[in-house]
Design an enzyme around this catalytic site. Structure first.
Site, PDB file in Angstrom:
ATOM      1  N   THR A  66       1.572  -0.090   3.193  1.00  0.00           N
ATOM      2  CA  THR A  66       2.657   0.847   3.036  1.00  0.00           C
ATOM      3  C   THR A  66       3.659   0.994   4.076  1.00  0.00           C
ATOM      4  O   THR A  66       4.811   1.198   3.819  1.00  0.00           O
ATOM      5  CB  THR A  66       1.955   2.253   2.872  1.00  0.00           C
ATOM      6  OG1 THR A  66       1.002   2.166   1.503  1.00  0.00           O
ATOM      7  CG2 THR A  66       2.904   3.326   2.415  1.00  0.00           C
ATOM      8  N   SER A 113      -3.586  -3.272   2.093  1.00  0.00           N
ATOM      9  CA  SER A 113      -4.909  -3.467   2.897  1.00  0.00           C
ATOM     10  C   SER A 113      -6.227  -3.826   2.067  1.00  0.00           C
ATOM     11  O   SER A 113      -7.186  -4.223   2.347  1.00  0.00           O
ATOM     12  CB  SER A 113      -5.240  -2.526   3.811  1.00  0.00           C
ATOM     13  OG  SER A 113      -5.557  -1.254   3.124  1.00  0.00           O
ATOM     14  N   THR A 148      -3.224   1.689   4.585  1.00  0.00           N
ATOM     15  CA  THR A 148      -4.154   2.539   5.137  1.00  0.00           C
ATOM     16  C   THR A 148      -5.607   2.627   4.494  1.00  0.00           C
ATOM     17  O   THR A 148      -6.529   3.054   5.064  1.00  0.00           O
ATOM     18  CB  THR A 148      -3.814   3.992   5.098  1.00  0.00           C
ATOM     19  OG1 THR A 148      -3.287   4.240   3.476  1.00  0.00           O
ATOM     20  CG2 THR A 148      -2.526   4.321   5.892  1.00  0.00           C
ATOM     21  N   ASP A 149      -5.759   1.806   3.301  1.00  0.00           N
ATOM     22  CA  ASP A 149      -6.925   2.048   2.634  1.00  0.00           C
ATOM     23  C   ASP A 149      -8.333   1.390   3.004  1.00  0.00           C
ATOM     24  O   ASP A 149      -9.127   1.934   2.916  1.00  0.00           O
ATOM     25  CB  ASP A 149      -6.695   1.348   1.089  1.00  0.00           C
ATOM     26  CG  ASP A 149      -5.909   2.125   0.400  1.00  0.00           C
ATOM     27  OD1 ASP A 149      -5.656   3.395   0.525  1.00  0.00           O
ATOM     28  OD2 ASP A 149      -5.623   1.636  -0.826  1.00  0.00           O
TER      29      ASP A 149
END
Ligand SMILES: *[C@@H]1O[C@H](CO)[C@@H](O)[C@H](O)[C@H]1NC(C)=O
Ligand SMILES: *[C@@H]1O[C@H](CO)[C@@H](O)[C@H](O)[C@H]1NC(C)=O
Ligand SMILES: *[C@@H]1O[C@H](CO)[C@@H](O)[C@H](O)[C@H]1NC(C)=O
Ligand SMILES: *[C@@H]1O[C@H](CO)[C@@H](O)[C@H](O)[C@H]1NC(C)=O
Ligand SMILES: *[C@@H]1O[C@H](CO)[C@@H](O)[C@H](O)[C@H]1NC(C)=O
Ligand SMILES: *[C@@H]1O[C@H](CO)[C@@H](O)[C@H](O)[C@H]1NC(C)=O
Ligand SMILES: *[C@@H]1O[C@H](CO)[C@@H](O)[C@H](O)[C@H]1NC(C)=O
Length: 385
Positions: A66, A113, A148-149
């Site tokens: 992102t 990610s 971020t995942d």
């Protein structure tokens, strides 16, 4: 009657070639592609800033996500394309970075990610050791920009595998670069500021987002949408920012019982799968996972590693076949205390972090009892003292 006929219809559908063919394909994994072995990687520098010899030096690994995402709408924070903005554009969007540090950048990957995998993190760990830990290193710190995942997974992997005084800082963003109040630029500036800060040394890998600094072992993504998603609920943040200068609340320290691994001779990480427990969990997927190539299994137990009675025979059979089973907690908090026998207890590691530690244990050739010792002994010794 209606229910019975639905079942009959469903059984017929499963037996039909249309479903059976792709299902048969999924029974084995494509685990042994030659592109997944990592030998001695070479840093592919894709960006170099002007050099000011009175500034420190940071290396940035850009992986996409992102923070490098873009959307056609400036209010859309859910439907955007991750990883379309390259490292040069990321740095140019925050010119202040070049007043803080010189930058060498490498586009290590360019993906959200969810598609960061064990090949990519192993390559980054090897590169990081070469860049940060060589005796003649002139690099003060490493920043990894990341979706971020699965950010907490990469950060924890780096924490276990990069062990010299210079820090690894993993940073992401919750809003794409085209959103109102995009958080990426400030997060990136804060991350590089931490990475080159003398106060950040000897703290292992850290996660920087939303004006806060977390230690990688304890910090997790706790909310699917909000900016303050990265938290260590029990252990807290180790620092924050004052006028964009990092401030650490305590002197440098490392997580209690941290395990360190040397990745020099590791060329790939074995498949380890994660299952979670719930009412009616019967662990029948354990043999399916093993059949598909899993060399170890982590179960996110319902509490402190608890699973159902009907799951026990599957767990015992896997252990008897030499497949380590680690019991963690799907609550993502607290610890699974050492058991000493049977399935291995995760201690304070959550399921995804237990998985990474188990992968490294298997990759360095540890057997069942050594792996139990790795996960359990230090905490057992502490509790018995
Ligand atoms: C496995 O690899 C083959 C050959 O590369 C490919 O055709 C197939 O789609 C892959 N299957 C899966 C499940 O990824
Ligand atoms: C990880 O992703 C890269 C790039 O897509 C691919 O080349 C590699 O084979 C993948 N590794 C594994 C273990 O799936
Ligand atoms: C280096 O990175 C650039 C930009 O991502 C890419 O086009 C090039 O193929 C890479 N070279 C190597 C040797 O990986
Ligand atoms: C180099 O950095 C120093 C320290 O921040 C600064 O005082 C100086 O103006 C910079 N030089 C150039 C040419 O930007
Ligand atoms: C960088 O530092 C110089 C000299 O202190 C200052 O004039 C300039 O505004 C700074 N640039 C940014 C983007 O902060
Ligand atoms: C450090 O030494 C190694 C091995 O001699 C060499 O390959 C590398 O280029 C050197 N790095 C720097 C930054 O001087
Ligand atoms: C890696 O392999 C080399 C060559 O076999 C060996 O000398 C070295 O001790 C190994 N390092 C580790 C950490 O296993």
């Amino acid at each position: 009657m209606k229910f019975t006929s639905t079942l009959v219809a469903a059984a017929g559908l499963l037996a039909s070639p249309a479903l059976a063919a792709p299902y048969a394909q999924l029974q084995t994994r494509n685990t042994t592609s030659s592109s997944s072995t990592v030998e001695q990687p070479v840093l592919n520098v894709t960006y170099t800033s002007p050099v000011n010899s009175s500034l420190p030096n940071v290396v940035i690994f850009a992986t996409g996500g992102t923070i490098a995402g873009s959307s056609a709408s400036n209010t859309d924070t859910t439907k955007y394309t991750a990883g379309v903005v390259g490292i040069e554009a990321l740095v140019q969007a925050v010119p202040n970075i070049l007043n803080v540090t010189n930058v060498v950048g490498s586009q290590v990957a360019n993906t959200g990610s969810v598609n960061i995998n064990s090949t990519i993190i192993l390559r980054m760990a090897k590169l990081a050791n070469g860049i940060l830990c060589a005796e003649n290193s002139t690099t003060d710190g490493l920043v990894i920009t990341h979706g971020t995942d699965t950010l907490e997974e990469t950060a924890f992997f780096m924490d276990m595998t990069v062990n010299c005084k210079s820090p690894v800082v993993v940073v992401g963003a919750m809003r794409p670069s085209t959103a109102i109040s995009a958080d990426g630029p400030a997060n990136l500036l804060e991350a590089v500021t931490v990475a080159v800060s003398p106060a950040a040394r000897n703290r292992g890998a850290m996660i920087v987002l939303n004006d806060r600094i977390g230690q990688a072992t304890y910090t997790s993504k706790t909310n699917a949408n909000s900016l303050d998603t990265f938290q260590a609920i029990e252990q807290g943040y180790i620092g924050g920012f004052l006028s964009n200068k990092p401030f650490f609340y305590y002197p440098a320290s490392q997580p209690t019982f941290k395990n360190k691994f040397d990745v020099t001779n590791i060329t790939e990480l074995p498949q380890v799968d994660v299952l979670i427990s719930y009412q009616n969990f019967d662990a029948a997927l354990i043999p399916a996972a093993v059949k598909a190539g899993a060399k170890g299994i982590v179960i996110g137990g319902t509490g402190a590693g608890s699973t159902t009675d009907v799951a026990q025979p599957y767990i015992e059979a896997a252990l008897a076949a030499g497949i380590p089973i680690v019991l963690s907690s799907k609550t993502n908090g607290g610890a699974v205390p050492p058991s000493g026998s049977g399935a291995i207890s995760s201690g304070f590691l959550n399921p995804v972090k237990s998985r990474l530690q188990l992968q490294l244990a298997l990759a360095t050739g540890m057997g069942m009892e050594e792996i139990r010792g790795l996960f359990e002994d230090k905490l057992a010794g502490y509790l018995e003292a």
